[in-house]
Design a protein around this motif. Structure first.
Motif, short mmCIF file in Angstrom:
data_model
loop_
_atom_site.label_atom_id
_atom_site.label_comp_id
_atom_site.label_asym_id
_atom_site.label_seq_id
_atom_site.Cartn_x
_atom_site.Cartn_y
_atom_site.Cartn_z
N ASP A 423 9.82 103.16 17.14
CA ASP A 423 8.94 102.87 18.27
C ASP A 423 9.41 103.82 19.28
O ASP A 423 8.47 104.44 20.09
CB ASP A 423 9.11 101.34 18.77
N THR A 424 10.78 104.06 19.70
CA THR A 424 11.20 104.86 20.79
C THR A 424 12.30 105.79 20.50
O THR A 424 12.41 106.56 21.61
CB THR A 424 11.80 103.75 21.93
N GLY A 425 12.81 106.40 19.45
CA GLY A 425 13.57 107.10 19.22
C GLY A 425 15.03 106.73 19.61
O GLY A 425 16.08 107.33 19.60
N ARG A 426 15.18 105.55 20.17
CA ARG A 426 16.49 105.02 20.56
C ARG A 426 17.52 104.32 19.38
O ARG A 426 16.94 104.10 18.59
CB ARG A 426 16.45 103.89 21.69
N VAL A 427 18.61 104.55 19.39
CA VAL A 427 19.45 104.12 18.52
C VAL A 427 20.53 103.10 19.31
O VAL A 427 21.02 103.32 20.03
CB VAL A 427 20.55 105.10 17.93
N PHE A 428 20.47 101.99 18.62
CA PHE A 428 21.20 100.71 19.29
C PHE A 428 22.55 100.51 18.08
O PHE A 428 22.49 100.56 17.12
CB PHE A 428 20.54 99.34 19.15
N ARG A 429 23.75 100.53 18.95
CA ARG A 429 24.86 100.39 18.06
C ARG A 429 26.08 99.49 18.79
O ARG A 429 25.99 99.76 19.73
CB ARG A 429 25.36 101.69 17.36
N LEU A 430 26.86 99.07 18.10
CA LEU A 430 28.04 98.20 18.70
C LEU A 430 28.84 99.25 19.23
O LEU A 430 29.05 100.23 18.59
CB LEU A 430 28.26 97.16 17.68
N MET A 450 10.00 109.32 11.67
CA MET A 450 9.84 110.17 12.97
C MET A 450 9.40 109.16 14.07
O MET A 450 8.43 108.20 13.85
CB MET A 450 8.61 111.26 12.69
N PRO A 451 10.15 109.04 15.20
CA PRO A 451 9.67 108.35 16.33
C PRO A 451 8.43 108.30 16.75
O PRO A 451 8.05 109.50 16.70
CB PRO A 451 10.96 108.58 17.33
N ALA A 452 7.94 107.42 17.34
CA ALA A 452 6.40 107.65 17.90
C ALA A 452 6.58 108.28 19.29
O ALA A 452 5.62 108.67 19.57
CB ALA A 452 5.71 106.13 17.85
N THR A 453 7.60 108.11 19.77
CA THR A 453 7.94 108.47 21.32
C THR A 453 9.20 109.14 21.45
O THR A 453 10.25 108.82 20.63
CB THR A 453 7.68 107.48 22.30
N HIS A 454 9.41 109.60 22.74
CA HIS A 454 10.60 110.16 23.14
C HIS A 454 11.18 109.61 24.77
O HIS A 454 9.97 109.32 25.34
CB HIS A 454 10.68 111.53 23.14
N HIS A 455 12.29 109.82 25.11
CA HIS A 455 12.50 109.11 26.32
C HIS A 455 11.93 110.08 27.51
O HIS A 455 11.78 111.27 27.16
CB HIS A 455 14.20 109.37 26.39
N HIS A 456 11.65 109.64 28.71
CA HIS A 456 11.00 110.54 29.52
C HIS A 456 11.70 111.63 30.27
O HIS A 456 11.15 112.45 31.06
CB HIS A 456 10.57 109.42 30.80
N THR A 457 13.11 111.35 30.19
CA THR A 457 14.12 112.53 30.62
C THR A 457 13.56 113.78 29.89
O THR A 457 13.85 114.92 30.42
CB THR A 457 15.45 112.06 30.25
N ALA A 458 13.11 113.86 28.63
CA ALA A 458 12.68 115.01 28.09
C ALA A 458 11.53 115.60 28.72
O ALA A 458 11.42 116.94 28.66
CB ALA A 458 12.74 114.65 26.57
N ASP A 459 10.86 114.92 29.28
CA ASP A 459 9.62 115.20 29.96
C ASP A 459 9.84 116.05 31.17
O ASP A 459 9.19 116.67 31.81
CB ASP A 459 8.67 114.13 30.08
N LEU A 460 11.02 115.96 31.78
CA LEU A 460 11.49 116.56 33.18
C LEU A 460 11.66 118.23 32.95
O LEU A 460 11.54 118.57 33.87
CB LEU A 460 12.65 115.98 33.72
N MET A 461 11.72 118.48 31.57
CA MET A 461 11.99 119.59 31.37
C MET A 461 10.37 120.46 31.15
O MET A 461 9.70 119.90 30.23
CB MET A 461 12.61 120.20 30.04
N GLY A 462 10.26 121.61 31.56
CA GLY A 462 8.90 122.44 31.22
C GLY A 462 9.27 123.12 30.04
O GLY A 462 10.56 123.10 29.32
N ASP A 463 8.19 123.82 29.52
CA ASP A 463 8.11 124.36 28.14
C ASP A 463 9.42 125.37 28.13
O ASP A 463 10.14 125.59 27.25
CB ASP A 463 6.89 124.85 27.60
#
Length: 499
Positions: A423-430, A450-463
């Motif tokens: 769903d998010t591309g995140r990994v939960f681990r202990l 393949m994740p459906a989405t990525h973290h919004h931090t990546a959107d702060l970069m332009g191409d």
């Protein structure tokens, strides 16, 4: 409280069984506590060991450093080579391969892993294959290796398990371990406390102890048989229950990775050492018979056979307690997970380190036992989930075996991890679990998720900025990898095998 304490100070440690588990325990205990402990190890040359644990993970490098083991000496004595990861062939689908490497991929941001930036770049047509951003993975593909400053290349070993036990025996005896050549005829218990009092040997003699370590393999003579600790069976998730192993001569350059080649009802390993290759096939007896599995193995090995095929039976799972009374099970005596991620020796190592951290110097407390068992259960269950992942997340539906694996119900802990990444591309681990975020990402992407989405931090970069960020990492990885020597040449110079 006083009633929580059993027996007096621990001075006499008896290790039942040798092999990798027994001699690793003897080496660590004698090197660290040998001055205050009397350590005896009982084993018989007539009883064979499983002895196919030839692939390791990077934690063994650190274990050896703790014991001040000389790497060159150890590698020469065990005919070892270096390992940068595992090549999974035909796991995602027939004809599709990927590598789970030991390295870090790319550069993480504090708020999000590199996979999010890579995912954004992939959407924008700016990213290459995920593995192009990992030095260990690229070095493995190109058959290169060298030690780099500041541990800049994460690695493990391929080794001869029989020679490794022999090497650790010499090491342990130097620090005072007494080896007793004998078979264990009976385990004597104290009727009042329920603790193990002594091992009675086939010679008629007795070996008394305060603390016993059960390294008797699948038989689990002390923990399972004498103390009656039940076994938790995980075969509903891990179908494989058999293996066939053999050794062959080397026929070409030795590669710095383990090969795990999927078949219709299991998988085959190929591990290159100095001078020979370890081969084996792991399979489900519910889906194939021994003769078919053996024929498939023999049809897919290279070089002259050095040993005859040897069949091994196992049941995936773990003892419900690995420390009971005054006995701790290690290695196969405590449980078993198939070797797909080379975790068997790591679990032995973790058991030893945990014992050293909780060593009952002044007597055995139930609180220590409970803490040890809780940590051990968490360790192996997170590894179990990681191994199940390889089977559950696959596009293969071409045989009953793979269809059953892909459609089976999995533990809730794993179901959550899969859904979170999808769903998010995140990994939960202990916090203290073995496999880092990048390991989960490499396997899930490698298996085709393949994740459906990525973290919004990546959107702060332009191409332009994102392209420069990704290409800078990729170029640095390629530049460093190109300067590494060929793996076989480096091994020949660094640690040529001893006869």
């Amino acid at each position: 409280m006083e009633h929580d304490k059993q027996n007096g100070p621990i001075r006499r440690v008896v290790i039942a069984g040798g092999g990798t588990a027994g001699w690793m325990a003897a080496a660590a205990l004698s090197r660290t506590l040998g001055k205050v402990l009397d350590i005896k190890l009982v084993e018989s040359d007539e009883i064979g060991t499983v002895g196919v644990g030839e692939a390791t993970i990077p934690s063994l490098v650190h274990f050896h450093r703790l014991l001040d083991i000389d790497e060159r000496e150890f590698m020469a004595a065990t005919q070892a080579t270096f390992k940068l990861g595992i090549s999974f062939e035909n796991w995602r689908a027939r004809g599709e391969d990927y590598i789970h490497s030991f390295g870090l991929t790319g550069t993480d941001h504090w708020s999000a892993g590199f996979q999010h930036f890579w995912h954004k770049g992939r959407e924008r047509g700016l990213a290459h294959d995920y593995g192009d951003y990992c030095l260990e993975l690229l070095a493995a593909r190109e058959n290169r290796f060298a030690h780099l400053p500041k541990d800049g290349l994460n690695y493990a070993y391929h080794l001869d398990a029989t020679r490794y036990a022999r090497y650790l025996r010499r090491f342990s005896e130097h620090f005072g371990v007494e080896r007793i050549e004998a078979k264990i005829a009976a385990v004597e218990k104290n009727e009042a406390s329920g603790h193990i009092a002594a091992l009675r040997l086939d010679s008629g003699s007795r070996v008394e102890g305060d603390l016993f370590i059960d390294c008797t393999g699948f038989r689990s003579l002390l923990l399972g048989q004498a103390l009656g600790v039940e076994y938790e069976d995980w075969s509903r998730w891990l179908f494989n229950d058999s293996a066939i192993a053999l050794q062959t001569e080397s026929t070409g350059p030795v590669v710095p990775y383990t090969r795990a080649i999927a078949h219709d009802w299991g998988w085959q390993w190929r591990i290159g050492l100095q001078g020979r290759v370890g081969n084996g096939i792991v399979f489900s007896s519910r889906h194939v018979d021994d003769d078919t599995a053996r024929a498939a193995l023999l049809a897919n090995v290279q070089g002259k056979k050095l040993t005859e095929p040897r069949t091994i039976r196992f049941r995936p799972g773990q003892r419900k307690q690995v420390w009971a009374a005054n006995c701790i099970g290690m290695g196969l005596a405590s449980g078993f997970l198939e070797p797909i991620e080379s975790t068997s020796i790591h679990l032995i190592q973790r058991a030893i380190v945990r014992l050293l951290q909780l060593f009952p110097t002044h007597g055995i407390h139930q609180t220590d036992i409970d803490e040890y068992n809780a940590q051990a259960a968490e360790d192996i269950r997170t590894i179990r989930d990681f191994i199940i992942l390889h089977y559950k997340v696959t596009n293969r539906r071409d045989t009953p075996y793979w269809e059953a694996a892909a459609t089976m119900d999995v533990p809730e802990s794993l179901r959550h991890r899969i859904a979170l990444f999808r769903d998010t591309g995140r990994v939960f681990r202990l916090q203290n679990e073995l496999f880092a975020e990048n390991s989960w990402v490499q396997v899930m992407l490698g298996q085709g998720m393949m994740p459906a989405t990525h973290h919004h931090t990546a959107d702060l970069m332009g191409d332009e900025e994102l392209s420069g960020f990704l290409e800078g990492i990729r170029a640095n990885v390629r530049r460093t990898a190109s300067q590494l020597p060929q793996h076989g040449d480096y091994v020949a110079r660094y640690c040529p095998a001893k006869a």
